[in-house]
Design a protein around this motif. Structure first.
Motif, PDB file in Angstrom:
ATOM      1  N   UNK A  46       0.929  -1.018  -0.031  1.00  0.00           N
ATOM      2  CA  UNK A  46       0.044  -0.205   0.058  1.00  0.00           C
ATOM      3  C   UNK A  46       0.948   1.302  -0.093  1.00  0.00           C
ATOM      4  N   UNK A  47       0.635   2.430  -0.987  1.00  0.00           N
ATOM      5  CA  UNK A  47       1.464   3.344  -1.036  1.00  0.00           C
ATOM      6  C   UNK A  47       1.000   4.541  -0.002  1.00  0.00           C
ATOM      7  N   UNK A  48       1.793   5.255   0.485  1.00  0.00           N
ATOM      8  CA  UNK A  48       1.405   6.252   1.269  1.00  0.00           C
ATOM      9  C   UNK A  48       0.424   7.271   0.570  1.00  0.00           C
ATOM     10  N   UNK A  49      -0.456   7.835   1.348  1.00  0.00           N
ATOM     11  CA  UNK A  49      -1.614   8.653   0.681  1.00  0.00           C
ATOM     12  C   UNK A  49      -1.086   9.875  -0.106  1.00  0.00           C
ATOM     13  N   UNK A  50       0.073  10.594   0.429  1.00  0.00           N
ATOM     14  CA  UNK A  50       0.123  12.078  -0.216  1.00  0.00           C
ATOM     15  C   UNK A  50       1.072  11.374  -1.558  1.00  0.00           C
ATOM     16  N   UNK A  51       1.922  10.223  -1.670  1.00  0.00           N
ATOM     17  CA  UNK A  51       2.477   9.676  -2.757  1.00  0.00           C
ATOM     18  C   UNK A  51       1.601   9.121  -4.045  1.00  0.00           C
ATOM     19  N   UNK A  52       0.431   8.906  -3.605  1.00  0.00           N
ATOM     20  CA  UNK A  52      -0.540   8.292  -4.614  1.00  0.00           C
ATOM     21  C   UNK A  52      -0.770   9.158  -5.895  1.00  0.00           C
ATOM     22  N   UNK A  53      -0.815   8.885  -7.200  1.00  0.00           N
ATOM     23  CA  UNK A  53      -1.309   9.615  -8.183  1.00  0.00           C
ATOM     24  C   UNK A  53      -2.718  10.268  -7.961  1.00  0.00           C
ATOM     25  N   UNK A  54      -3.388   9.539  -7.260  1.00  0.00           N
ATOM     26  CA  UNK A  54      -4.805   9.786  -7.005  1.00  0.00           C
ATOM     27  C   UNK A  54      -4.877  11.276  -6.171  1.00  0.00           C
ATOM     28  N   UNK A  55      -3.719  11.571  -5.519  1.00  0.00           N
ATOM     29  CA  UNK A  55      -3.651  12.735  -4.325  1.00  0.00           C
ATOM     30  C   UNK A  55      -2.784  13.784  -5.377  1.00  0.00           C
ATOM     31  N   UNK A  56      -2.577  13.768  -6.370  1.00  0.00           N
ATOM     32  CA  UNK A  56      -1.994  14.776  -7.216  1.00  0.00           C
ATOM     33  C   UNK A  56      -2.750  15.889  -7.409  1.00  0.00           C
ATOM     34  N   UNK A  57      -4.248  15.691  -7.611  1.00  0.00           N
ATOM     35  CA  UNK A  57      -4.937  16.801  -7.916  1.00  0.00           C
ATOM     36  C   UNK A  57      -5.244  17.683  -6.630  1.00  0.00           C
ATOM     37  N   UNK A  58      -5.641  17.121  -5.270  1.00  0.00           N
ATOM     38  CA  UNK A  58      -5.994  17.955  -3.959  1.00  0.00           C
ATOM     39  C   UNK A  58      -4.446  18.262  -3.553  1.00  0.00           C
ATOM     40  N   UNK A  59      -3.401  17.377  -3.926  1.00  0.00           N
ATOM     41  CA  UNK A  59      -2.082  18.132  -3.053  1.00  0.00           C
ATOM     42  C   UNK A  59      -1.602  18.927  -4.167  1.00  0.00           C
TER      43      UNK A  59
END
Length: 322
Positions: free
Chosen positions: A85-98
């Motif tokens: 499991x990848x850390x939340x911040x590093x996921x590509x799905x977090x690229x938009x909000x982050x």
């Protein structure tokens, strides 16, 4: 547990990955920012469903739609190489909000050196996490190497941003607004190769078309990392180039001058609009499962493959990372 529906392969791509549109639909699916809100227990359940499906068994009553949704959650949160499991911040799905928050603030607070330094540092810290998370997991990297990569990339970004910020003091205002993009592009050219240096030093695992490992190639690593650098710069470019032009014109309007406090939130929202499309589009520029012609490999690896397989392996394949 029930048997997997006849003819269903959970790992088979839903869309043609040899075409840009097929890859775009794939990444629109797995970079969906809504998946960052999915609880951990549901992600773990999705992992169990995928593992069971690979073993030929699924929960009773599972529809194909439910299995595909479980695969979507799995692909969004678990590393394709290691399955961890990848850390939340590093996921590509977090690229938009982050990314929308950080990019919006970089574009808004570009006028003073302290603001430039702070937001470039925040951005490079975020990028370091993303680059480490999406590396080719078959190539381990030490904490010391991570530290060197982080410091080098941050220094590059700060030097570029501060230097251009001082240089553009007498230039047209729009040029100063483009300084953050120049810094981001320069840092990406350093951050990603440095964070994935072990792949360049030791090579990455390459396989034949049927996923049988053939060896490790440094040239494959260089090709994969170069494509990731291009993708990341492309991901940032439209928002960081077009948005400053839009804001330069909007800020001259009387009503915008009365609501200066809303300029930063507006830029954040507009950045989100750009990233919502550009994250999957940039990821889709090149196939995730990259290929390299046998003739382009290192001579020793090429000779080894030819000796074992003859001319049956014209191309080798590898995960380029994101």
């Amino acid at each position: 547990m029930a048997a997997v529906p006849l003819g269903f392969d959970i790992d088979a791509p839903r869309w043609d990955q040899s075409t840009f549109m097929g890859r775009l639909r794939h990444f629109l699916n797995i970079t969906d920012p809504r998946t960052v809100l999915v609880p951990e227990r549901e992600l773990d359940r999705a992992q169990a469903v995928v593992a069971g499906c690979r073993a030929g068994m699924v929960p009773p009553g599972s529809s194909q739609e439910q299995l595909l949704y479980a695969k979507k959650l799995y692909d969004s949160a678990f590393h394709p190489d290691s399955g961890e499991k990848m850390n939340l911040i590093g996921r590509m799905s977090f690229q938009v909000p982050g990314g929308m928050a950080i990019t919006g603030f970089m574009l808004q607070f570009y006028r003073t050196v302290p603001a430039v330094v702070f937001w470039q540092w925040v951005n490079q810290s975020f990028n370091a996490i993303v680059n480490y998370t999406n590396r080719n997991a078959a190539s381990p990297i030490s904490l010391a190497q991570i530290g060197v990569a982080y410091v080098t990339a941050t220094t590059t970004a700060l030097a570029t941003a501060v230097g251009l910020n001082l240089y553009t003091k007498r230039a047209p205002p729009l040029l100063a607004r483009w300084v953050p993009f120049a810094a981001v592009a320069a840092a990406n050219c350093v951050n990603i190769p440095m964070m994935r240096q072990q792949e360049i030093i030791r090579g990455i695992s390459v396989t034949d078309e049927d996923n049988n490992e053939l060896g490790h190639s440094r040239r494959a690593a260089v090709k994969g990392i170069a494509q990731v650098v291009v993708s990341r710069i492309t991901m940032a470019a439209p928002g960081m180039i077009i948005l400053p032009i839009i804001m330069e014109r909007l800020e001259k309007l009387p009503f915008m001058q009365r609501i200066r406090v809303l300029h930063a939130p507006l830029q954040v929202l507009l950045c989100g609009g750009f990233l919502l499309f550009m994250v999957p589009a940039a990821c889709a520029l090149f196939p995730q499962r990259c290929s390299l012609a046998l003739a382009d490999l290192e001579p020793e690896l090429r000779d080894s493959i030819v000796a074992k397989h003859g001319d049956k392996v014209p191309y080798v394949y590898f995960n380029k990372g994101l």
